[in-house]
Design an enzyme around this catalytic site. Structure first.
Site, short mmCIF file in Angstrom:
data_model
loop_
_atom_site.label_atom_id
_atom_site.label_comp_id
_atom_site.label_asym_id
_atom_site.label_seq_id
_atom_site.Cartn_x
_atom_site.Cartn_y
_atom_site.Cartn_z
N ASP A 479 38.55 38.40 32.95
CA ASP A 479 37.76 37.26 33.39
C ASP A 479 37.32 36.39 32.21
O ASP A 479 37.39 36.81 31.04
CB ASP A 479 36.53 37.77 34.16
CG ASP A 479 36.13 36.85 35.30
OD1 ASP A 479 36.43 35.65 35.22
OD2 ASP A 479 35.51 37.34 36.26
N ASP A 549 36.94 31.58 43.40
CA ASP A 549 35.86 32.41 43.93
C ASP A 549 35.53 32.02 45.37
O ASP A 549 34.74 32.68 46.02
CB ASP A 549 34.60 32.25 43.06
CG ASP A 549 34.68 33.12 41.82
OD1 ASP A 549 35.50 34.05 41.79
OD2 ASP A 549 33.91 32.86 40.86
#
Ligand code: GLA
Length: 724
Positions: A479, A549
């Site tokens: 990430d 997301d």
């Protein structure tokens, strides 16, 4: 595929199966662009150069006044700065005297079988000898800089790549101020510029605008390719559409600050430049040092945007992705993030695994929150050792429990980040990017590690290696949850601070390279607050990237459709989440357009939902190969139709097709004939659910009548057809 040079006319031709790219070397030594488009027979291409009258405001090249030759009106392969061409330049170098005039001319060339590696930078590969490369050597006599332009053509696909490197052949340092990887000259401005804009939770939305006089550009100054603009562009003829018309597509194999600009000049011609963003960039080049700019990949087709996408998809799957996971079926995973956020322990994860196994899920991914003392997003990045308060008995014992339930295990990292509240920061406060005398701007309570430094990379590598080598871990989610500010490095002298943005990206690539080489069997999934670093650079190291997301199925349609303009379905991380706005079946239909998984607490599903999940996973196993290897046809785009979106994947041999339609909003009419694409008109296709058969011709020219089946908000249908 072939590359040729005609000694007499000094014309280079670079041919693929369906395209021709040509330029010539002018007697003054400038490489002048002649043509890029549909494949041409052998012909006189040089007559294309004529540009008519121009005035003294377009200066002549010294020594060529008699022929009236001005760079200002010529299409060029590598336009310089300050020497007669007033359009945006591909290269600008400041010499030791402080001036920036640059003008590169032909020295020599070489045609190679295959494609050389681009050291330290991700690039398209040629593992089976399917390409040829032209190495064009140019020099700027006044600055003493030498440039190499590398053009590669492949024999299997109409793609080309281009990269550029500059070497300092003087005794004194030079400073590169601007170095574009691609310069594509088009003879008209009659094109629309199509690109992908967005933000967090709404990445890569397709947008289309007509080229107009002046410069139109997209760029990132965020230190990564970003949620906001993607390093991809298409220039599409005005009358082009999804399945017809002329389209040029180009993308940069790079994950940092980029700029794509298209300048339309007074002659109504267009110059497309693509490369590292010159804003905030310069590179000091010592004597005999070489700087290599990232690679650009580009294509031309007259088959519309759909065909452009299919060319990119095939090229990326075949020549960019690598490692054992490139073609292997990816495990159906369950990710703990939306299921638990930071609120988990070993018992909860084991309970997820038990339930997940009963549904057919194959891997549990423990997301953020397992390390240091991280219970929220305010600490511990950089402290990559397990939090034993949460995972009692340690990581090994948790993994044993997950394996005992019959699942593989994956883990989350954010390697380039550091929390001010971390042991690493307390020990090395100068290891983050920072500028002396300025306070660092926090974002999500975190700073960014100085990836330009080898000692920093070594530390992160050692910490992560310790975990990855001592435990059986099958998957890593990598990430990157903020953009870069106060971009300075304590390890570099003042005159090199403008290199930090690019050196940061090189450092990240170096770290990724070490991981994929040390752990070749681990499946890496890239991520950046969703899809903030969805680019070809990242795909070189990890075959899939978490798309966004935003896991709402309707929102995902726009994101995934936009992403598919350049990137293959097999690279798009897509999960079914607990977002009840649409039925479970629709969430699954949309997630199956990418790499498939779940992101919810499986214990909260009702028995009926569990049965549905089992059926979805069976369907994934039956269709995943088609989705990951097939050709995509975008039938109805969610940005163009307010009511429905539809897409179709066709197997390369046209014997199978999967058609998915989703209702975004109740349409005006129930009547819904859906015309398919890409089939063999002669073949008969059976709808596997109903047993009805139809000719490919009927399905494509008249359509399949879906009236009544796709009418209510959130409804979806997945049709699977097989040819006899
Ligand atoms: C990012 C990712 C999410 C999740 C969180 C964890 O936002 O996109 O999927 O991993 O970080 O902090």
């Amino acid at each position: 595929m072939s590359i040729s040079f005609n000694e007499k006319t000094r014309v280079f031709r670079l041919d693929t199966v369906t395209t021709t790219y040509a330029f010539c070397i002018h007697e003054a030594g400038f490489p002048l662009h002649l043509y890029y488009g549909k494949h041409l027979p052998d012909d006189d291409l040089k007559h294309l150069l004529g540009r008519g009258m121009f005035t003294s405001f377009s200066p002549d090249v010294p020594g060529f006044s008699h022929t009236g030759f001005s760079l200002d009106v010529q299409p060029q392969e590598f336009p310089g700065f300050g020497t007669g061409d007033f359009r945006a330049s591909a290269v600008e170098i400041q010499n030791a005297d402080g001036n920036c005039a640059t003008d590169f001319r032909y020295v020599s060339h070489n045609i190679l079988k295959g494609k050389p590696d681009l050291c330290g930078l991700p690039h398209f590969r040629d593992e089976n000898g399917e390409s040829e490369t032209l190495v064009l050597c140019l020099e700027d006599r006044a600055t003493g800089a030498e440039a190499q332009l590398l053009y590669t053509v492949y024999n299997d696909l109409p793609i080309m790549t281009r990269s550029v490197s500059v070497t300092n052949r003087t005794e004194k340092p030079l400073r590169i101020q601007r170095l574009a990887s691609l310069c594509l000259e088009l003879p008209t401005m009659d094109y629309d510029m199509i690109h992908l804009y967005g933000k967090w939770g709404k990445e890569r939305t397709e947008t289309r605008r007509a080229l107009t006089h002046g410069t139109q550009s997209i760029e990132s100054r965020r230190g990564s390719s970003s949620h906001n603009h993607n390093p991809f562009v298409a220039l599409a003829a005005k009358d082009s559409a999804e399945e017809h018309g002329e389209v040029y597509g180009a993308a940069l194999v790079y994950s940092g600050n980029f700029k794509i600009e298209c300048e339309v000049d007074a002659f109504n011609t267009a110059r497309l430049l693509m490369g590292i963003n010159p804003d905030g960039f310069s590179w000091l080049l010592g004597p005999n040092e070489t700087f290599t700019a990232p690679e650009a990949v580009f294509t031309f087709t007259d088959g519309g945007l759909g065909e452009m996408s299919r060319i990119f998809h095939r090229a990326i799957r075949k020549h960019l992705l690598s490692g054992p996971w490139k073609d292997r079926e990816r495990p159906v995973l369950i990710n703990s993030w939306e299921a638990a956020y930071f609120d988990f322990d070993d018992d909860k994860l084991a309970a997820f695994a038990k339930e997940a196994k009963s549904l057919g899920i194959e891997m549990l991914v423990m997301d953020d929150g397992w390390f240091g003392h991280r219970d929220s997003d305010d600490s511990s990045l950089g402290d990559w050792y397990v939090n034993e308060k949460k995972l009692k008995g340690g990581l090994g014992s948790l993994i044993e429990r997950i394996h005992a339930e019959g699942l593989k295990f994956g883990i989350w990292y954010e390697p380039e980040m550091i929390s001010p509240d971390s042991d690493l920061y307390r020990a090395h406060p100068d290891w983050c990017l920072h500028v002396p005398g300025r306070e660092n701007s926090p974002a999500r309570q975190q700073y960014v590690l100085d990836m330009t430094r080898e000692d920093v990379r070594d530390n992160i590598f050692a910490q992560m290696c310790d975990v990855l080598s001592k435990n059986e871990i099958d998957y890593v989610k990598w990430d990157f949850n903020r953009n870069l500010t106060e971009v300075g490095s304590a390890a570099l002298p003042p005159e090199r601070q403008q290199e930090v943005f690019h050196r940061f990206v090189l450092g990240t690539y170096d770290l990724m390279d070490r991981f994929v080489k040390t752990f070749p069997n681990i499946l890496f999934e890239n991520c950046s607050g969703g899809g903030g670093r969805f680019d070809l650079g990242m795909l070189y190291y990890s075959p899939q990237i978490w798309c966004s997301d935003n896991t709402d199925a309707i929102e995902r349609l726009t994101i995934q459709f936009g992403t598919s303009l350049c990137y293959p379905l097999s690279t798009m991380g897509a999960h079914v989440a607990a977002r009840p706005r649409t039925p479970l079946s629709t969430r699954a239909a949309v997630a199956m357009m990418g790499t498939f998984g779940y992101e919810l607490d499986p214990r909260r599903l009702t028995d009926a939902e569990k049965d549905e999940v089992r059926a979805e996973i069976r369907a994934y196993h039956e269709t995943h190969r088609l989705v990951s290897e097939g050709d995509l046809y975008r039938l109805i785009s969610p940005t163009q139709d307010p009511f429905r979106a539809a897409w179709q994947v066709v197997s390369p041999d046209k014997t199978e097709t999967l058609v998915t339609t989703v209702v975004m909003r109740m349409p005006e009419t129930m009547y819904f004939p859906l015309r398919l694409a890409g089939l063999d008109p002669e073949k008969r296709y059976t709808d596997l659910a109903t047993g009805e058969t139809y000719s490919g011709a009927l399905l494509m020219y008249a359509g399949i009548n879906l009236t009544g089946r796709l009418y209510l908000d959130g409804q979806s249908a997945v049709l699977d057809f097989k040819a006899e």
